[in-house]
Every structure is written in C-alpha cells, then in structure tokens.
Design an enzyme around this catalytic site. Structure first.
Site, PDB file in Angstrom:
ATOM      1  CD  GLN A  22      60.683 -18.735  15.253  1.00 14.27           C
ATOM      2  OE1 GLN A  22      60.331 -19.887  15.444  1.00 14.27           O
ATOM      3  NE2 GLN A  22      59.919 -17.858  14.608  1.00 14.27           N
ATOM      4  CE1 TYR A  23      60.660 -22.982  18.713  1.00 16.02           C
ATOM      5  CE2 TYR A  23      61.767 -24.548  20.144  1.00 16.02           C
ATOM      6  CZ  TYR A  23      60.898 -24.282  19.103  1.00 16.02           C
ATOM      7  OH  TYR A  23      60.257 -25.317  18.466  1.00 16.02           O
ATOM      8  N   GLY A  24      62.925 -17.532  21.445  1.00 15.28           N
ATOM      9  CA  GLY A  24      63.543 -16.437  22.197  1.00 15.28           C
ATOM     10  C   GLY A  24      64.744 -15.854  21.487  1.00 15.28           C
ATOM     11  CG  LEU A  25      64.965 -13.441  18.127  1.00 15.04           C
ATOM     12  CD1 LEU A  25      65.203 -11.965  17.930  1.00 15.04           C
ATOM     13  CD2 LEU A  25      65.077 -14.175  16.790  1.00 15.04           C
TER      14      LEU A  25
END
Length: 341
Positions: A62-65
């Site tokens: 999820q971090y920065g997609l």
C-alpha cells in the site's frame, strides 16, 4: 547492533528495522506527509542502515501504491540475500471492487505483484496488514500457507489485530495443519501502551515475535513536543495527528523523558527507544527516517541501558489505568502459592 530470533523461527533479525513508508508516493497525500523520498535519498538510508548492522527491512504494497516496494527493491539490489525482507497485504490497491481485502484472489495477486516490485523471488515475512471482516479466516490462511509451500514466502505474520483474533487465526491454522503467524506488528510506545493489556500476553503465549511501529508515537516523543512546544510546520504530526495520544499523560511522560535525557546527555527520542528495547516481548523496532542523520540518532539508543530506577520513573508516568478483569492481577496469583511460615 543486537539481534533477536523472530518468534520460534530461528531467523535472526536486528533489534532495529528500517521502515520504508517514507519511500516514494509523492502523488499520494499520506506518503507525501511521511517523506516521499526518491531513489537517491532512499539508497542513502538503506546503505546507512546496512552499515549500522540492520538486516531487517519493512514495507507494504500500500505504501505509495507499490512505489515503496519498487524503490526498496532497487536499493537492495545485490544485497538481497543479506537481509530479511518484510511486506504486507490487505488494503486497497486499485479501483476494482475486489482489489482489497484478504480473499485468496487478492492475496495471491498481490504477493506476485510485491515479488515483481521488490525484484526478488521470495519474501521472508509476509504479513496481513489488518482484519478483513468479509473473508473467512480459513480462506486467508490457506492462501498464505500455499505461498509458503510454493517457496514464495518463508514466514507469515499479522499486523493491527486484536489479541483474540491472533489466537483464533493461529488456532484455525493448527487445526487445519497450516502455517501459523510467527510475528505480530503493532503500535507501541511510551505514549501508547495499550497492547500490554492483551496483545503482548498473546504474543508471548503464542511464541511470536513483536514488531513495533511508530515507536515515537508519530513524532510526539521525538523531542519536538512538550507542554510549551508543538513542533514545526513541516513536522509530520502537525500535518497528520496520528496515532492518537492522551496529551496530558503524554506531556507527563515527556517531562520524565527530558529529565532522564539531560541526566544521560542523550535525547528524548533516544530514551523513549531505549525503553522499548528493554521490553522483553519486543523483537524489533521499526524506525523510519528522511535523512541518514535521523537514522543514526535513533540507532544510538542501542547503547543506552536504562537503570531499574529510570525504568520505574518512566513506567509510573506512562502506565495504563487498571481495567477489569485485571484491576489487581496479583489476586489470581497470591492464593496459588503456599503461605510461608
């Protein structure tokens, strides 16, 4: 740098883990608040961490997609076999109705995507990032077990679950002959000791590793905050006031941290991290940074050993209020030991 085993796995991880929520994601509001570091800045942090003895790196799809995974993968090129790599799955990764959660389809799809982005053929620790109320535990756990069987994942873990949910999941795994969780990642700090009520006892009972996120309470214990100081405009907590903190008790904790830091010629953050390092249940503390000097400052906590008196002072300032049924835990112990003459 000290190292501890990850639960009962025999896998040794450094007591500090570099968290990479600060990597990438400049086009996403949350990531931009955290740092949105580009490849060059991230490479400097990764190199600094490895030089300091850190062998544990944590990210999430999820971090920065996915951008955090991509940048971390590039930064670890040529060093992959020297490190323990952890990532997560659960949160939304696209507009499609099934592009979130812990269904078999989403887990398997995202595991393959994480492997590609990280530039590796295996993930050391694959964690569910939270609960999915729509998916049966058996489906989630079978998908995770299949990933381990295939060799794409070596160990599985969880994050942001309640104690009873961890026990339930592990119980189902054992009943079905599936792999169970070896690690749990939770928020824990001197400003937020909630996990001591049931999560830490569960982790110890289940022989799991405990990975700590936001050990400085989102910057509240960084030394930038006090009763008279509220951080600056560029401070992370000024932009994103999380995790929740009881300000009155938090300032009381900071008062004691400042006293001990002055006595020790250390920093508020260093003492707060040292307190966590001396908690028996803690395996590794996840620290994020924007610059190498920030990381170095945090890692100096490894050299701080707090005295029993200092630990007591911090405990008194930060301890949880008793809650039923543990108003007085000793009442369940005292009458089980023979009276001494």
């Amino acid at each position: 740098m000290n190292y501890k085993t990850l639960g009962g796995t025999g896998l040794l991880v450094s007591e500090f883990c570099l968290g990479t929520m600060t990597f990438g994601g400049k086009d996403f509001p949350m990531s931009a608040v955290m740092g949105a570091l580009d490849d060059g800045a991230a490479q400097k942090l990764v190199d600094e961490a490895i030089d300091a003895g850190i062998n544990f790196f944590d990210t999430a799809n999820q971090y920065g997609l996915g951008e955090s995974e991509e940048i971390l993968g590039r930064a670890l090129k040529g060093k992959r076999n020297e490190v323990v790599l952890s990532t997560k799955v659960r949160f939304r990764m696209g507009p499609g109705i099934n592009q979130a959660g812990l269904s078999r389809g989403h887990i398997l799809e995202q595991a393959e995507a994480s492997l590609r982005r990280l530039g590796t053929d295996y993930i050391d620790l694959y964690q569910i990032h939270g609960l999915d109320p729509l998916t049966d535990w058996e489906e989630t756990l079978r998908a995770l077990d299949d990933l381990v069987t295939s060799g794409k994942v070596r160990y599985i873990g969880c994050s942001n679950l309640q104690g009873w949910q961890i026990v339930k999941a592990n119980s189902i795994s054992r009943q079905l002959g599936l792999r169970s969780f070896h690690a749990n990642q939770s928020y824990y700090s001197l400003a937020g000791r909630d996990i001591e009520r049931d999560i830490i006892p569960v982790v110890q009972d289940q022989k799991m590793g405990l990975l700590v996120w936001s050990p400085l309470a989102g910057g509240f214990l960084s030394g930038k905050y006090s009763r008279n100081t509220q951080g600056g405009e560029d401070d992370r907590r000024t932009k994103f006031d999380f995790p929740p903190v009881d300000r009155e008790q938090g300032y009381a904790v900071i008062d004691v941290l400042q006293e001990i830091a002055e006595e020790r010629e250390s920093t508020v953050a260093g003492i707060a991290l040292a307190w966590l390092l001396q908690q028996p249940a803690v395996t590794s503390i996840i620290v994020g940074a924007r610059r190498p000097e920030q990381l170095r400052d945090n890692l100096r906590a490894s050299n701080v050993v707090l005295s029993e008196g200092e630990m007591t002072r911090l405990d008194e300032a930060s301890k949880l209020k008793p809650e039923y049924p543990l108003w007085d835990p000793s009442m369940y112990i005292a009458d089980r030991y023979p009276v001494q003459p």
